[in-house]
Enzyme design. Structure first.
Site, short mmCIF file in Angstrom:
data_model
loop_
_atom_site.label_atom_id
_atom_site.label_comp_id
_atom_site.label_asym_id
_atom_site.label_seq_id
_atom_site.Cartn_x
_atom_site.Cartn_y
_atom_site.Cartn_z
CG ASP A 196 -15.45 0.56 -0.44
OD1 ASP A 196 -14.56 -0.31 -0.40
OD2 ASP A 196 -16.51 0.48 0.24
CB CYS A 252 -11.06 -13.21 -0.31
SG CYS A 252 -12.57 -12.26 -0.11
CG ASN A 269 -23.48 -1.69 -5.80
OD1 ASN A 269 -22.75 -2.33 -6.57
ND2 ASN A 269 -24.40 -2.25 -5.06
N1 SAH Z 1 -9.10 -4.00 -1.64
C1 SAH Z 1 -9.31 -3.72 -0.23
C2 SAH Z 1 -10.22 -4.70 0.46
C3 SAH Z 1 -11.55 -4.75 -0.09
S1 SAH Z 1 -12.67 -5.40 1.06
C4 SAH Z 1 -8.01 -3.77 0.50
O1 SAH Z 1 -7.05 -4.33 0.01
O2 SAH Z 1 -7.96 -3.26 1.61
C5 SAH Z 1 -14.12 -5.17 0.22
C6 SAH Z 1 -14.59 -3.72 0.16
O3 SAH Z 1 -15.64 -3.71 -0.78
C7 SAH Z 1 -15.15 -3.14 1.45
O4 SAH Z 1 -14.52 -1.92 1.72
C8 SAH Z 1 -16.65 -2.91 1.15
O5 SAH Z 1 -17.13 -1.69 1.69
C9 SAH Z 1 -16.66 -2.84 -0.34
N2 SAH Z 1 -17.86 -3.31 -1.02
C10 SAH Z 1 -18.58 -4.43 -0.80
N3 SAH Z 1 -19.54 -4.59 -1.72
C11 SAH Z 1 -19.42 -3.53 -2.56
C12 SAH Z 1 -20.12 -3.12 -3.74
N4 SAH Z 1 -21.13 -3.85 -4.24
N5 SAH Z 1 -19.71 -1.99 -4.34
C13 SAH Z 1 -18.68 -1.26 -3.85
N6 SAH Z 1 -18.00 -1.60 -2.76
C14 SAH Z 1 -18.35 -2.72 -2.12
#
Ligand code: SAH
Length: 403
Positions: free
Chosen positions: A251, A346, A279
């Protein structure tokens, strides 16, 4: 006051009643022919078609593009008993379809015929999110009904969604009643996740994936697994508990990674997990970078991708699709034959068909043949009412890499 014939009446233009009759609760300014007497914003109005036939009653707000949010096809009184009955009905749906859950969304706005109101239950704490003036003005009634039904330890309000400004409302984040500092351990399918109700995503965490955490974990036994966009570790920790050999969680938020580490420890799963604050796009690119004539060595049996919505508007759908294709292309290169890709979208503007087409285009480019082994939607505490398309947003698939 019960709505009566003297209640302000909103009369729709010819041809605009069908959607309301079918059960969609939103009436836009442009659909209204006239209003008999000017209602105050937030007041209950009755709605009729152009031939004066009653369509029902709802809350009026001239400041919102959605001028009326319908509550019922009859005349009703929005008192505490009304909210109590409607919330109990919503609770019944959760008890029926998620009987074992202790944390879930109790009220999901339009999905539960309470447009503008969300109530989440995290164990013995409730979190309220209001996004419409009609609900805002009746907050005390709603809180009264909630206390009666649940006797919660505390009620928090997380009315900090940006959409409140479209209703002429400011943002609110604070405790409404009871005792709580906002820190809260949430039990999902028997695993514990810590969250902070003051600042967690949505009202704390993502309840809409609760059923899918469990469903996807069925592919985890013995797997080398990757959880991309892991947030608090929902998918990754369920996979670890279900017997994954190892789970790597990614994350970009260092705070989320720290929280997922604490969650792994609290559930006795730390040894099976590794974590990286990075990322996902960059990480996948680095992992699939090869010199000419070299091949990427696939090393995962299960890859889970649950990114945030890549688009909030129809206009940016093409950009979003490029993003979805990019991560799937690279993820497919890292999956072993026989391995599983569990992937979610989503974004309301990208439907299941378009999402799957994008994945297939990535599969084509990597010369992978996929077998679809499951299709997912949001958990049953975020009910889909097909007559209200906006209630459906989460879609996902599990694909096995055939070859
Ligand atoms: N799978 C998680 C929800 C994900 S929400 C669950 O079920 O709880 C999306 C997540 O992606 C967030 O925590 C955000 O910090 C992360 N995020 C957003 N863009 C990103 C990227 N480019 N690389 C890594 N993480 C990212």
């Amino acid at each position: 006051m019960v709505t009566t014939d003297s209640t302000p009446t909103v009369i729709l233009k010819p041809g605009e009643a069908d959607r309301v009759v079918a059960g969609h609760p939103w009436i836009y300014a442009g659909e209204i022919q006239r209003v008999t007497q000017p209602p105050s914003d937030g007041a209950m109005v009755q709605v009729k078609d152009h031939r004066q036939r009653l369509l029902g009653a709802g809350f009026f707000n001239s400041k919102s593009k959605i001028h009326v949010r319908m509550l019922d096809s009859r005349r009703i009184e929005a008192d505490e008993a009304f909210f109590e009955a409607r919330i109990r009905a919503a609770l019944g749906v959760r008890r029926k379809y998620m009987p074992a859950a202790t944390s879930f969304r109790v009220v999901n706005a339009e999905s539960d015929f309470l447009s503008g109101l969300i109530v989440d239950k995290y164990g013995d704490i409730l979190v309220l999110q209001i996004s419409a003036l009609g609900m805002e003005l009746r907050k005390e009634l709603i809180v009264g009904a909630l206390r009666k039904i649940f006797s919660p330890r505390a009620i928090w309000e997380r009315s900090d969604a940006a959409s409140r400004k479209f209703e002429g409302l400011g943002e609110v984040n604070g405790r409404l009643s009871g005792e709580s500092d906002g820190k809260c351990a949430v039990n999902l399918n028997g695993l514990t996740f810590e969250t902070d109700l003051r600042e967690g995503h949505k009202t704390g965490l993502y309840l809409d994936q609760q059923a899918n955490y469990q469903a996807v974990s069925h592919f985890a036994a013995g797997a080398q697994a990757l959880d991309g966009f892991s947030f608090l570790g929902g998918f990754g920790l369920h996979a670890a508990r279900a017997g994954a050999a190892h789970v790597h969680l990614l994350d970009q938020s260092a705070a989320a990674i720290d929280a997922s580490k604490r969650n792994a420890a609290a559930n006795g799963l730390l040894e099976k997990c590794s974590f990286e604050a990075v990322n996902v796009f960059d990480w996948l690119k680095a992992q699939t970078a090869v010199k000419p004539h070299e091949k990427v060595v696939p090393r995962f049996d299960l890859i889970i991708l649950d990114p945030p919505s890549f688009t909030r508007s129809r206009a940016s759908v093409p950009d979003a699709l490029r993003g979805y294709k990019e991560i799937h292309l690279r993820a497919l290169k890292l999956l072993k034959p026989g391995g599983t890709l569990a992937t979610f979208c989503c974004s309301h503007h990208v439907g299941a068909g378009l999402f799957q087409d994008t994945l297939l285009s990535a599969a084509y480019d990597t010369r992978r043949i996929l077998r679809r082994v499951a299709a997912y939607s949001q958990s049953p505490d975020h009910p889909v009412i097909p007559m209200i398309p906006e209630t459906e947003y989460l879609k996902g698939f599990a694909f096995e890499v055939v070859s």
